[in-house]
Design a protein around this motif. Structure first.
Motif, PDB file in Angstrom:
ATOM      1  N   LEU A  96       0.778  -1.302   0.063  1.00 32.93           N
ATOM      2  CA  LEU A  96      -0.036  -0.064  -0.089  1.00 32.93           C
ATOM      3  C   LEU A  96       0.906   1.292   0.075  1.00 32.93           C
ATOM      4  CD1 LEU A  96      -2.823   1.324   0.034  1.00 32.93           C
ATOM      5  CD2 LEU A  96      -2.778   1.036   2.766  1.00 32.93           C
ATOM      6  N   GLN A  97       1.880   1.356   0.936  1.00 33.01           N
ATOM      7  CA  GLN A  97       2.877   2.491   0.811  1.00 33.01           C
ATOM      8  C   GLN A  97       3.490   2.615  -0.403  1.00 33.01           C
ATOM      9  OE1 GLN A  97       3.640   4.727   3.985  1.00 33.01           O
ATOM     10  NE2 GLN A  97       3.445   3.324   5.673  1.00 33.01           N
ATOM     11  N   GLY A  98       3.886   1.397  -0.658  1.00 35.87           N
ATOM     12  CA  GLY A  98       4.794   1.584  -1.738  1.00 35.87           C
ATOM     13  C   GLY A  98       4.304   2.007  -3.130  1.00 35.87           C
ATOM     14  N   GLY A  99       3.110   1.705  -3.188  1.00 39.87           N
ATOM     15  CA  GLY A  99       2.430   2.161  -4.271  1.00 39.87           C
ATOM     16  C   GLY A  99       2.047   3.606  -4.339  1.00 39.87           C
ATOM     17  N   ARG A 127      10.243 -13.666   2.631  1.00 40.03           N
ATOM     18  CA  ARG A 127       9.204 -12.997   1.927  1.00 40.03           C
ATOM     19  C   ARG A 127       8.975 -11.571   2.526  1.00 40.03           C
ATOM     20  NH1 ARG A 127       3.067 -13.879   4.669  1.00 40.03           N
ATOM     21  NH2 ARG A 127       2.149 -12.654   3.047  1.00 40.03           N
ATOM     22  N   LEU A 128       9.414 -11.141   3.619  1.00 34.01           N
ATOM     23  CA  LEU A 128       9.420  -9.815   4.205  1.00 34.01           C
ATOM     24  C   LEU A 128      10.315  -8.755   3.021  1.00 34.01           C
ATOM     25  CD1 LEU A 128       8.018  -7.661   5.763  1.00 34.01           C
ATOM     26  CD2 LEU A 128       9.504  -8.283   7.425  1.00 34.01           C
ATOM     27  N   ARG A 133      11.316  -5.358  -1.529  1.00 33.93           N
ATOM     28  CA  ARG A 133      12.110  -5.066  -3.001  1.00 33.93           C
ATOM     29  C   ARG A 133      11.038  -5.062  -4.133  1.00 33.93           C
ATOM     30  NH1 ARG A 133      17.340  -5.478  -3.352  1.00 33.93           N
ATOM     31  NH2 ARG A 133      18.486  -6.485  -1.468  1.00 33.93           N
ATOM     32  N   GLU A 134      10.021  -5.637  -4.014  1.00 38.48           N
ATOM     33  CA  GLU A 134       8.862  -5.632  -5.170  1.00 38.48           C
ATOM     34  C   GLU A 134       8.121  -4.259  -5.186  1.00 38.48           C
ATOM     35  OE1 GLU A 134       4.568  -7.788  -6.341  1.00 38.48           O
ATOM     36  OE2 GLU A 134       5.822  -8.386  -4.447  1.00 38.48           O
ATOM     37  N   HIS A 139      18.441  -1.051  -3.379  1.00 37.24           N
ATOM     38  CA  HIS A 139      19.713  -1.390  -4.016  1.00 37.24           C
ATOM     39  C   HIS A 139      19.994  -2.803  -4.171  1.00 37.24           C
ATOM     40  CE1 HIS A 139      21.456   2.949  -3.702  1.00 37.24           C
ATOM     41  NE2 HIS A 139      20.820   2.855  -2.871  1.00 37.24           N
ATOM     42  N   ASP A 140      20.627  -2.950  -5.262  1.00 39.53           N
ATOM     43  CA  ASP A 140      20.937  -4.389  -5.562  1.00 39.53           C
ATOM     44  C   ASP A 140      22.451  -4.692  -5.332  1.00 39.53           C
ATOM     45  OD1 ASP A 140      18.310  -5.520  -6.305  1.00 39.53           O
ATOM     46  OD2 ASP A 140      18.622  -4.260  -8.026  1.00 39.53           O
ATOM     47  N   ASP A 141      23.413  -3.635  -5.154  1.00 40.92           N
ATOM     48  CA  ASP A 141      24.740  -3.832  -5.273  1.00 40.92           C
ATOM     49  C   ASP A 141      25.525  -3.660  -3.847  1.00 40.92           C
ATOM     50  OD1 ASP A 141      24.430  -1.113  -4.615  1.00 40.92           O
ATOM     51  OD2 ASP A 141      25.290  -0.508  -6.222  1.00 40.92           O
TER      52      ASP A 141
END
Length: 459
Positions: A96-99, A127-128, A133-134, A139-141
């Motif tokens: 919800l917040q990510g959106g 899962r969390l 990340r979704e 960051h991925d690095d």
């Protein structure tokens, strides 16, 4: 930058009164229920327009056993199944917040606190993190500052490896005291072997920062017993220490009623412990960051302080003043734009909000121009022990001496006592005043008089 401290017993005794820790200004006591879902959405929209990176705080409230000194918002249970419905709701809130936040905004900081985040199973933690990340731009690095609080009694080599694989690169270990009598008195039995095994595992797995939490002022503590605990930890040289003053407030925190008040150290003994801690840590090469925190000189907190980039938020000292802080989970507090927001404190209210697709905002506050100005002043003092009047005047288009005439007059006694030096250009906190930085900040707090009884003592 001079990051030394001076322990002046007479000054500390005279200035030891109740006051805020200034993880925010105004403090959380100013949040009110007139600020809700609609107000928060408006501030998120304004924040997106301004842009900039984000910081996320996720609150995991569960603990296996209760520590009697604890003043955190937690749920004590041995039933691990209780975490499942909460995790479902937390993932809903993240979505919800990510959106609502601009997907292009990078998450430079991430912190899991509690409670005990490692109460969750690896599958639940994965899962969390995957859900986060979704819906947010992590960051991925490994360049983000992603930290987690752990209880060494709930953690082992395998857990540490899993946390590192999930993306965490900073870790904080709860300890408080190694003395067995103290541990029994506060219901936290924790061995040296457990603690140092986790610390060593974190280093082996490449965690870039390790922190140890200690508390002074617990029942049965003495200068000698606490010195022994400190010496044992110093042999392993963690990157940071957080050495908190125990605030005994049983009227506010029910678990503290199980502490035997007759066993609490006297104020004089607490001061002896504090002086010993400061001496041992500085002798060992650590620098005083402020407000109970010490770090190695090459630690990023110490570097940020020297470079004038240190900040303070609801998690304590931070290296990223440019991040809006998004609070996720029950009772969490965030700062988005010029507003502070707190989620519901009760699980049933949080659950109901998630069931109806509402932001779980319990209360908040929108800062006015005076709040923002005073926050800047207090942040400069508490982070850098320095206040440049010209910098504030240019930023806020004021004449500092006129706007803060009353405050500057009230600072004169602190100048005379040697806590600060002060001239027409600014204020510099002296080594004798750094342990009392809360007192200096309190001079600029317009809300304090009516709320002072609700805060802990400064030492």
């Amino acid at each position: 930058m001079d990051q030394s401290i001076k322990f002046d017993l007479d000054l500390i005794k005279r200035y030891d009164k109740s006051g805020p820790r200034y993880t925010s200004y105004p403090t959380a006591l100013e949040l009110h229920e007139g600020f809700g879902d609609a107000e928060y959405r408006r501030h998120i929209a304004q924040s997106n327009a301004a842009g900039g990176p984000l910081s996320l705080y996720l609150h995991i409230p569960f603990c296996d056993t209760v520590c009697f000194y604890c003043a955190c918002n937690k749920i004590v249970t041995k039933n691990r199944a209780h975490a499942a419905p909460y995790l479902d709701n937390l993932c809903k809130e993240i979505a919800l917040q990510g959106g609502l936040f601009d997907r292009r905004r990078k998450v430079n900081q991430l912190h899991w606190g509690g409670g005990t985040p490692t109460f969750l199973s690896y599958e639940q933690m994965k899962r969390l993190m995957d859900t986060t990340r979704e819906h947010f731009n992590l960051h991925d690095d490994d360049s983000g500052e992603y930290s987690i609080e752990v209880d060494p009694r709930e953690t082992n080599d395998k857990t540490i490896a899993q946390l590192r694989a999930l993306g965490f690169n900073r870790i904080s270990l709860g300890l408080q005291d190694f003395d067995p009598d103290v541990q029994k008195a506060v219901n936290r039995m924790q061995s040296k072997e457990q603690t140092f095994a986790v610390l060593e595992a974190a280093r082996k797995e490449g965690f870039r920062s390790t922190n140890i939490d200690l508390i002074y002022g617990l029942p049965l503590q003495t200068e000698q017993t606490f010195a022994k605990t400190l010496e044992q930890i110093l042999a392993y040289a963690p990157d940071r220490f957080s050495v908190f003053n125990y605030a005994h407030m049983p009227s506010r925190f029910k678990t503290q009623r199980r502490i035997n008040e007759a066993e609490l150290p006297s104020p004089a003994v607490k001061l002896q412990i504090l002086q010993m801690v400061g001496q041992k840590l500085t002798d060992a090469g650590y620098v005083y960051i402020g407000m109970d925190h010490f770090a190695k000189p090459d630690d990023e907190l110490a570097a940020a302080q020297r470079e004038g980039k240190l900040y303070r938020n609801f998690q304590g000292y931070s290296t990223h003043s440019d991040c809006d802080l998004v609070g996720l989970g029950v009772t969490s507090i965030g700062r988005v734009g010029n507003a502070y927001i707190q989620n519901y404190k009760e699980l049933d209210q949080y659950d109901q909000a998630m069931a109806t697709g509402r932001l779980p905002v319990f209360k908040g506050v929108e800062l006015d121009a005076d709040d923002i100005l005073r926050r800047a002043v207090i942040t400069q003092l508490i982070c850098h022990f320095d206040l440049n009047f010209g910098k504030i005047e240019r930023q806020f288009d004021i004449a500092f001496a006129d706007y803060f005439a009353t405050e500057l007059n009230n600072l004169k006694s602190m100048r005379d006592d040697g806590l600060i030096s002060m001239d027409e250009t600014g204020v510099t906190v002296q080594p004798a005043g750094r342990l009392l930085i809360r007192n200096i900040c309190m001079v600029f707090d317009k809300y304090l008089a009516q709320k002072q009884q609700q805060f802990s003592r400064v030492i």
